[in-house]
Scaffold this motif. Structure first.
Motif, PDB file in Angstrom:
ATOM      1  N   UNK A  52      39.743  18.550  13.350  1.00  0.00           N
ATOM      2  CA  UNK A  52      38.861  18.869  12.231  1.00  0.00           C
ATOM      3  C   UNK A  52      39.590  18.700  10.906  1.00  0.00           C
ATOM      4  N   UNK A  53      40.839  19.128  10.862  1.00  0.00           N
ATOM      5  CA  UNK A  53      41.602  19.009   9.622  1.00  0.00           C
ATOM      6  C   UNK A  53      41.844  17.540   9.267  1.00  0.00           C
ATOM      7  N   UNK A  54      42.191  16.745  10.269  1.00  0.00           N
ATOM      8  CA  UNK A  54      42.423  15.321  10.030  1.00  0.00           C
ATOM      9  C   UNK A  54      41.173  14.656   9.449  1.00  0.00           C
ATOM     10  N   UNK A  55      40.018  14.991  10.023  1.00  0.00           N
ATOM     11  CA  UNK A  55      38.767  14.378   9.573  1.00  0.00           C
ATOM     12  C   UNK A  55      38.359  14.908   8.198  1.00  0.00           C
ATOM     13  N   UNK A  56      38.425  16.228   8.026  1.00  0.00           N
ATOM     14  CA  UNK A  56      37.989  16.830   6.762  1.00  0.00           C
ATOM     15  C   UNK A  56      38.833  16.371   5.583  1.00  0.00           C
ATOM     16  N   UNK A  57      40.128  16.126   5.843  1.00  0.00           N
ATOM     17  CA  UNK A  57      41.014  15.694   4.769  1.00  0.00           C
ATOM     18  C   UNK A  57      41.054  14.173   4.619  1.00  0.00           C
ATOM     19  N   UNK A  58      40.249  13.486   5.421  1.00  0.00           N
ATOM     20  CA  UNK A  58      40.199  12.032   5.333  1.00  0.00           C
ATOM     21  C   UNK A  58      41.475  11.362   5.784  1.00  0.00           C
ATOM     22  N   UNK A  59      42.190  12.007   6.718  1.00  0.00           N
ATOM     23  CA  UNK A  59      43.475  11.459   7.167  1.00  0.00           C
ATOM     24  C   UNK A  59      43.329  10.486   8.332  1.00  0.00           C
ATOM     25  N   UNK A  60      42.121  10.370   8.906  1.00  0.00           N
ATOM     26  CA  UNK A  60      41.877   9.426   9.992  1.00  0.00           C
ATOM     27  C   UNK A  60      40.477   8.847   9.835  1.00  0.00           C
ATOM     28  N   UNK A  61      40.305   7.623  10.316  1.00  0.00           N
ATOM     29  CA  UNK A  61      38.989   6.989  10.304  1.00  0.00           C
ATOM     30  C   UNK A  61      38.196   7.312  11.562  1.00  0.00           C
ATOM     31  N   UNK A  62      38.824   7.994  12.512  1.00  0.00           N
ATOM     32  CA  UNK A  62      38.145   8.330  13.760  1.00  0.00           C
ATOM     33  C   UNK A  62      37.112   9.438  13.526  1.00  0.00           C
ATOM     34  N   UNK A  63      35.987   9.399  14.217  1.00  0.00           N
ATOM     35  CA  UNK A  63      35.067  10.540  14.184  1.00  0.00           C
ATOM     36  C   UNK A  63      35.762  11.761  14.814  1.00  0.00           C
ATOM     37  N   UNK A  64      35.248  12.945  14.504  1.00  0.00           N
ATOM     38  CA  UNK A  64      35.874  14.181  14.963  1.00  0.00           C
ATOM     39  C   UNK A  64      36.086  14.215  16.480  1.00  0.00           C
ATOM     40  N   UNK A  65      35.029  13.932  17.243  1.00  0.00           N
ATOM     41  CA  UNK A  65      35.142  14.015  18.701  1.00  0.00           C
ATOM     42  C   UNK A  65      36.160  13.018  19.235  1.00  0.00           C
ATOM     43  N   UNK A  66      36.237  11.842  18.653  1.00  0.00           N
ATOM     44  CA  UNK A  66      37.209  10.840  19.094  1.00  0.00           C
ATOM     45  C   UNK A  66      38.636  11.278  18.756  1.00  0.00           C
ATOM     46  N   UNK A  67      38.816  11.884  17.584  1.00  0.00           N
ATOM     47  CA  UNK A  67      40.146  12.365  17.205  1.00  0.00           C
ATOM     48  C   UNK A  67      40.593  13.476  18.142  1.00  0.00           C
ATOM     49  N   UNK A  68      39.678  14.403  18.462  1.00  0.00           N
ATOM     50  CA  UNK A  68      40.016  15.494  19.374  1.00  0.00           C
ATOM     51  C   UNK A  68      40.351  14.953  20.756  1.00  0.00           C
TER      52      UNK A  68
END
Length: 210
Positions: A52-68
């Motif tokens: 969630x932090x990676x996505x919220x801070x724009x640190x990854x282009x992956x969607x949340x579920x994919x990053x998790x």
């Protein structure tokens, strides 16, 4: 050698505290974190909180579920490949056992990861496992430590928590526990309820109660 009084229960974190897996976790996070800037802030976070932090801070282009899913898959693989026990970890656990002190594992990792590590540490050394998802809120909230103390029938103020990150330390202290900190990242400060050591080899439990 620092001697700490016998607690009613020992509530210990896993990654970076008992096993040298915090570096593996941060290495996995770093693959999604450009330039590794702010990497220490992910120490002690759950997979979902980190994603969630990676996505919220724009640190990854992956969607949340994919990053998790990526973090879960890669960290589980790293742990399954083998983890090194932290110096003094087994001595602390066995010292608690010899004193009749029950031990709970209180980790932000998923249960399937914790169970892999517990096989290496010896399942008989733990009376309770509290893992991510077992409480409504995870670290840095007090819920995991409160649940562990409750499961062992001990008052949190009579328990000794062992942590390596500011996230975990905040959870333990807000639950009312005394804290033994073995920092893997900066940010934990010694205080009236907090003992900071460089290694678990530097501390022992005594028979004297707190």
């Amino acid at each position: 050698m620092i001697q700490l009084p016998r607690p009613a229960a020992l509530l210990t974190d896993m990654d970076g505290t008992l096993v040298d897996s915090e570096r593996a976790w941060l290495a996995v996070v770093a693959r999604l974190l450009p330039g590794r800037d702010g990497l220490d802030a992910y120490a002690g976070l759950t997979i979902r909180d980190a994603a969630r932090r990676l996505v919220d801070e724009g640190r990854t282009d992956l969607p949340y579920e994919d990053a998790a899913a990526y973090l879960d898959r890669e960290f589980t693989a790293a742990v399954a490949a083998g983890v090194r026990l932290q110096p003094g970890a087994l001595r602390l656990l066995d010292g608690a056992r010899a004193l009749g002190v029950p031990v709970a594992l209180v980790t932000a990792s998923e249960r399937h990861v914790a169970e892999l590590v517990v096989k290496s540490l010896g399942a008989e050394r733990f009376a309770v496992l509290v893992t991510n998802g077992d409480t409504e809120r995870g670290k840095p909230h007090p819920d995991p430590y409160l649940a562990a103390a409750r499961a062992l029938g001990a008052a949190p103020s009579d328990c000794l928590a062992v942590e390596d990150t500011p996230t975990g330390a905040a959870a333990a202290l807000s639950a009312g526990c005394r804290l033994l900190a073995v920092p893997s990242v900066p940010g934990i400060v010694a205080g009236p309820r907090t003992t900071v050591v460089a290694s678990l080899e530097d501390v022992t439990l005594t028979r004297l109660p707190a």
